[in-house]
Every structure is written in C-alpha cells, then in structure tokens.
Design a protein around this motif. Structure first.
Motif, PDB file in Angstrom:
ATOM      1  N   ASP A 272       4.846  -0.944   3.728  1.00  0.00           N
ATOM      2  CA  ASP A 272       3.813   0.021   3.333  1.00  0.00           C
ATOM      3  C   ASP A 272       4.342   1.445   3.522  1.00  0.00           C
ATOM      4  OD1 ASP A 272       2.015  -1.951   2.699  1.00  0.00           O
ATOM      5  OD2 ASP A 272       0.688  -1.610   4.411  1.00  0.00           O
TER       6      ASP A 272
ATOM      7  N   LYS B  51       0.828  -1.204   0.000  1.00  0.00           N
ATOM      8  CA  LYS B  51       0.000   0.000   0.000  1.00  0.00           C
ATOM      9  C   LYS B  51       0.860   1.252   0.000  1.00  0.00           C
ATOM     10  CE  LYS B  51      -2.224  -1.311   3.805  1.00  0.00           C
ATOM     11  NZ  LYS B  51      -1.881  -2.743   3.848  1.00  0.00           N
TER      12      LYS B  51
ATOM     13  N   LEU C 211      -1.755  -2.496   8.356  1.00  0.00           N
ATOM     14  CA  LEU C 211      -0.546  -1.999   7.719  1.00  0.00           C
ATOM     15  C   LEU C 211       0.493  -3.109   7.701  1.00  0.00           C
ATOM     16  CD1 LEU C 211      -0.377   1.518   9.423  1.00  0.00           C
ATOM     17  CD2 LEU C 211      -1.259   0.964   7.139  1.00  0.00           C
TER      18      LEU C 211
END
Length: 280
Positions: free
Chosen positions: A234, A70, A230
């Motif tokens: 990331d 991400k 998370l």
C-alpha cells in the motif's frame, strides 16, 4: 536498497521483473515471482538471489508498484501549502484516493485530457507499507514501513475544486507518476527531515523539507491503520509543500511539452513529460 520494477526492452511480452539497482547503471533481476507487491508481502527481500544483470539503458523502468491494494493520499499537509490554498489547517489528516490506473513510471509521458485546462503538479514523499498493519500504536508505526518513493500528485484543479469531493480531479489515468524506485526504510534514517523539491522545465517551483509536515509519517501510519487495514505494498502519499501552480501569481498550469522533475532527498528524481491526450 533501491528496488525497481522493469521489463527487458528486448522482451516482446514485457514481463514485469523486480530488481535491485546496482550502482548508477545496472539492474540485477531478483529471483522472485510476481510483482513488487508480492515481493514485499513475501518478506526479507535481502534474502533473494540475483539473476540476470541488465544495463539500466536496456530496461524500461515501471512504477515501482503497479498493483497496490490502496493508494491513500494526504491533502493540505504542509503549513505553507494550506496558506497558499486559502484553506484552514486541518485538525485531522485530509484523505483522498488514487487508484492503480493513475500509476505510471519514471520517464513516462502523462496525458492531459482535453477537458482539463488547469493541470497542476505536486511533489510528494510516498510511504510504502511493508506488512499488515491494523490499529498500530504510534510508537511502533515505523516498524510497518517498507520504504519510500517519490510520487507526483498530478491534479486537475478545474475538476477537483468545482465538484463536491476531489476524487475525479485526482484519479485521472496517469495522474500518479511514481518512482523511479523504492528506497528501503533502513537507508532513510529520518523521513521527517528530507529535502523535497520540484522543477518545471528546469525552473524550481517547489523547495521545502518534510520537517514541515503537519502530520508526519508515523502519525499517518498509525492514524490510517486505526481506520483501515494497511496491506503490504500500500502507498501513503504524504502531501505536497508550497509552490504548486495553483498558488503562483499568475497561476501556472501544465501544458503539452512540459517536463516535470520531482525530487526527494535520499530517494532520487522522478521525471515525466506532459502531452496532449491522444483520442483513439
């Protein structure tokens, strides 16, 4: 530690290696498998042995992360930037994504698509997550930070601000130059008090400090972890200070040949040249 992803310029296969910056002109390759994300996920990077030592001039630096799960970007996170954008101070963080296609490295060219006439720069402090974080309390949020890097949140304002949401104007190929390296968290005592600036063709356009963040690093890590898990590697890009091209009078848009230098204190300077998109 300053950690880099690179390939040996003599290697025709361009195999990605992870290394540590030694002084100002050497890179020691780490005996590790995979990409930077794999190294972070495996833990204790300091336990890794160094192998081949390269001169910095003999390697090509890549974005220090090329395959994060991400990239979460925070919009409108400096008070003065909210004012110059003619928007309201947000009550909760404003989120938008970028993707791996956006990532590019130090000294790389960034192509401006033909349809984009309002290409803008945004220097940002980017946080790299070090271990899986889910519902992390504010007081322990910093335990999940692996390190920091510099990210230029390049934006196509004519797309971003003329569509219902921002993603297409933010997620263009190459529109997240990142680097030149990751500085591990132990070397950045206070991410909430770092000078942050950007130069365009040598002229200072942005000059602020991360103490002006509306939502600081621990708050963002905790806030995001309460919504999404998370993962190691990331990236959270924490927003840009005032001085973007959109806010200038007259407005300033990036054009082919422009050189942008984005700097965060304690990390370094990320430099990129903007070019016209080459249509194949």
């Amino acid at each position: 530690m300053k950690l880099v992803q690179f390939y040996d310029r003599q290697d025709e296969t361009r195999k990605i290696q992870v290394g540590v910056l030694r002084g100002e002109d050497e890179v020691g390759a780490l005996n590790a498998k995979g990409t930077m994300r794999d190294v972070i996920e495996a833990g204790d990077v300091r336990a890794l042995e160094e192998g081949t030592v390269y001169r910095l001039s003999d390697v090509k630096l890549l974005s220090p992360l090329t395959d994060p799960e991400k990239i979460v970007c925070i919009g409108l996170n400096y008070h003065d930037h909210v004012i110059e954008s003619n928007m309201q101070v947000p009550k909760v963080p404003v989120l938008f994504p970028k993707y791996n296609n956006c990532l590019t490295g130090h000294e790389d060219e960034v192509a401006i698509p033909a349809e984009v006439t309002q290409c803008d720069y945004e220097v940002e402090l980017a946080v790299v997550i070090g271990k899986t974080a889910k519902r992390v309390p504010l007081e322990s949020a910093m335990e999940y930070v692996f390190g920091y890097t510099v990210l230029n949140d390049v934006s196509a304002r004519d797309i971003q601000l003329n569509e219902p949401q921002w993603t297409r104007g933010k997620a263009i190929d190459g529109f997240a130059p990142t680097g030149p390296w990751i500085v591990t968290a132990d070397e950045i005592a206070g991410p909430g008090k770092l000078g942050i600036s950007l130069k365009l063709n040598g002229e200072t356009m942005q000059d602020s400090n991360t103490k002006e963040l509306i939502f600081d690093v621990p708050y963002l890590v905790s806030f995001l972890s309460n919504t999404m898990t998370l993962r190691p590697g990331d990236i959270i890009s924490t927003g840009t200070p005032p001085g973007v091209g959109m806010g200038k009078k007259p407005q300033v848009w990036l054009k082919p040949g422009d050189v942008v230098e984005a700097t965060v204190e304690g990390i370094g300077t990320l430099r990129n040249t903007f070019v016209s998109e080459r249509i194949r």
